[in-house]
Design a protein around this motif. Structure first.
Motif, PDB file in Angstrom:
ATOM      1  N   ASP A  67       0.841  -1.193   0.000  1.00 22.66           N
ATOM      2  CA  ASP A  67       0.000   0.000   0.000  1.00 22.66           C
ATOM      3  C   ASP A  67       0.880   1.247   0.000  1.00 22.66           C
ATOM      4  OD1 ASP A  67       0.361  -0.816   3.001  1.00 22.66           O
ATOM      5  OD2 ASP A  67      -0.132   1.307   3.044  1.00 22.66           O
TER       6      ASP A  67
ATOM      7  N   SER B  36      -3.951   0.609  -2.483  1.00 29.80           N
ATOM      8  CA  SER B  36      -3.475  -0.675  -1.980  1.00 29.80           C
ATOM      9  C   SER B  36      -3.540  -1.703  -3.098  1.00 29.80           C
ATOM     10  CB  SER B  36      -4.282  -1.142  -0.769  1.00 29.80           C
ATOM     11  OG  SER B  36      -5.636  -1.372  -1.116  1.00 29.80           O
TER      12      SER B  36
ATOM     13  N   GLU C 282      -6.713  -1.032  -5.562  1.00 25.95           N
ATOM     14  CA  GLU C 282      -7.877  -0.317  -5.056  1.00 25.95           C
ATOM     15  C   GLU C 282      -7.497   1.092  -4.637  1.00 25.95           C
ATOM     16  OE1 GLU C 282     -10.935  -1.225  -5.131  1.00 25.95           O
ATOM     17  OE2 GLU C 282     -10.651  -3.325  -5.688  1.00 25.95           O
TER      18      GLU C 282
ATOM     19  N   ASN D 218      -8.085   3.584  -1.993  1.00 23.76           N
ATOM     20  CA  ASN D 218      -8.610   3.614  -0.635  1.00 23.76           C
ATOM     21  C   ASN D 218      -9.025   5.006  -0.199  1.00 23.76           C
ATOM     22  OD1 ASN D 218      -5.792   1.565  -0.113  1.00 23.76           O
ATOM     23  ND2 ASN D 218      -7.860   0.782  -0.377  1.00 23.76           N
TER      24      ASN D 218
END
Length: 488
Positions: free
Chosen positions: A214, A340, A314, A316
């Protein structure tokens, strides 16, 4: 799947029933300790939890039961225990779990005090009941049932336990702990009891977890917010640059566009896809649980394949500029993204980090400077379906569940299992009995008592099975682990 004699099954069940009440009383005592590793105020409780467990393991019969410091005393303590087999040719098995828990308070929505265990019907409610104290503790009764079954005075395998104290706060010091104690932790196989099953009626064994990387990306434009009428359209806007990065992250088939992202992905075999398809998956119910209205993901894969065996990217969080009420016509000075990446077998978080850095650098427009900060990565972990130790776990689970067919799952989340595999050079197997309704990290966490005792049964049979399934003799590090050690 199980061919264990009925007499052996009954011996184990009789022993468990005779000791059930004392086992649950001990577990309740442990659950009353609020070992919340993420909250500094509970640091003394985390230590008390470790000391309680070490004492209980010694009482169980482990000749060695120690509290290990982490981070030179700055981290949360772990617990190590060892019970030699007595047979020098016996293989060694290491059990991993954690004794810290998530924060919990009555006002979060609990019906009872989260640290005052309550049994209602067949359920035990308390923080940590399923994640992970309950699933750690069933090994104490399991090894004693194993001895009662076999007539041995020591397990059929040399049994070691490593019970971490900061899994719920990121396992910050875990890999360093494993590296420092690699000789004492050496094992031929690792059993992770920090996972679950598909459902009460569909017993399953997990074969792997995804890794994760991440990062936070900050984009800087002008040195201060600017009037959008005087400067808009003539200077670069970092919020626009952030939006364009997000828009470019996936293509029309929902595949990640970062060059090299899929290069090392271990593709699903036909057999693996068949096994996933056998599971009684109800997509409508799954969506209802997620409180979502549609599925979306990489074209060509089912929902379960996407969350278990495919890598993802993704967004976030995204932000920048004015967020208050009403309008404020500006070109903001900065914007930021949080991304992430869930990774699957054979992907290397370091390579993914390098690829992301190159991808961002190539897309940031002139006049925008950027910074990327990555968090500590977690590597993916996968056990091949044909591994003899995995088959031993499945047989033992089948015995506990009256000969039921054991199916195989993966987990979409991530954990420190790969650190154990990489440092110790041993295969990682998963043995968990929790079900989705147990509410990990949620209010009213619980464990189904019948399933908890199935975990006891499975381990009672497992150690004898692994004694024949694994190679004999003292464990040695794999060539990969030896090479890694030589580089340090």
């Amino acid at each position: 799947m199980s061919d264990t004699p009925d007499s052996a099954v009954q011996t184990v069940r009789t022993y468990i029933e005779q000791h059930r009440a004392a086992f649950l009383d001990d577990l309740a005592e442990w659950l009353r300790i609020p070992s919340v590793s993420a909250q500094p105020a509970h640091a003394p409780d985390v230590r008390r939890s470790a000391e309680w467990l070490a004492a209980k393991l010694a009482e169980t019969g482990f000749p060695v039961a120690e509290v290990w410091e982490t981070g030179d005393g700055a981290g949360a303590p772990a617990v190590f225990a060892e019970w030699p087999s007595g047979d020098p040719a016996a293989p060694t098995v290491l059990v991993y779990g954690h004794h810290d828990v998530q924060p919990a308070a009555r006002e979060d929505g609990w019906n009872t005090d989260p640290f005052d265990p309550v049994v209602l019907g067949n359920r035990l409610y308390a923080r940590g009941a399923a994640d992970d104290k309950g699933q750690v503790f069933f090994h104490t009764l399991g090894v004693r049932a194993h001895l009662a079954l076999t007539g041995r005075t020591a397990p059929a395998v040399t049994l070691k336990l490593l019970i971490e104290g900061e899994e719920e706060s990121g396992s910050t010091h875990f890999r360093e702990l494993v590296e420092r104690h690699r000789t004492r932790l050496a094992a031929d196989a690792v059993i992770v009891s920090d996972t679950g099953m598909w459902s009460e009626s569909t017993p399953t064994v997990c074969t792997g977890m995804r890794g994760v990387a991440d990062c936070e990306i900050t984009l800087y434009g002008p040195d201060q917010d600017l009037h959008s009428g005087a400067f808009g359209g003539a200077v670069p806007n970092p919020a626009t640059a952030a939006a364009r990065l997000v828009a470019a992250l996936h293509d029309e088939d929902e595949r990640v566009t970062i060059p090299g992202f899929y290069d090392d992905v271990a593709e699903l075999t036909d057999r693996e896809r068949e096994l996933i398809a056998e599971l009684p998956f109800d997509e409508a119910s799954w969506l209802a649980t997620a409180k979502s209205y549609a599925t979306l993901g990489e074209t060509g894969y089912t929902t379960l394949e996407r969350v278990w065996a495919r890598p993802t990217a993704e967004v976030n969080g995204i932000g920048g500029g004015y967020q208050g009420p009403g309008g404020k016509t500006i070109v903001p000075a900065s914007a930021h993204l949080k991304l992430s990446f869930r990774l699957v077998a054979d992907q290397d978080p370091d390579k993914i980090e390098a690829a992301v850095r190159d991808w961002v650098a190539a897309r940031v427009p002139a006049g925008i400077r950027h910074e990327i900060v990555f968090g500590a990565p977690t590597r993916p972990c996968l056990t091949p379906l044909g591994h003899p130790a995995l088959q031993a776990v499945a047989r033992s689970m089948s015995t506990a569940f009256d000969g039921a067919k054991i199916r195989f799952t993966r987990e979409g989340g991530s954990g420190p299992a790969a650190d154990l595999r990489d440092v110790l050079g041993a295969p990682v197997l998963f043995l968990g009995i929790s079900v989705p309704s147990d509410g990990w990290h949620a209010p009213n966490e619980k464990v189904e008592l019948d399933l908890l005792l199935k975990g006891v049964e499975a381990t009672a049979h497992l150690w004898s099975d692994l004694a024949t399934a694994l190679p004999a003799g003292p464990p040695t590090a794999s060539p990969a682990a030896q090479s890694a050690a030589a580089l340090r």
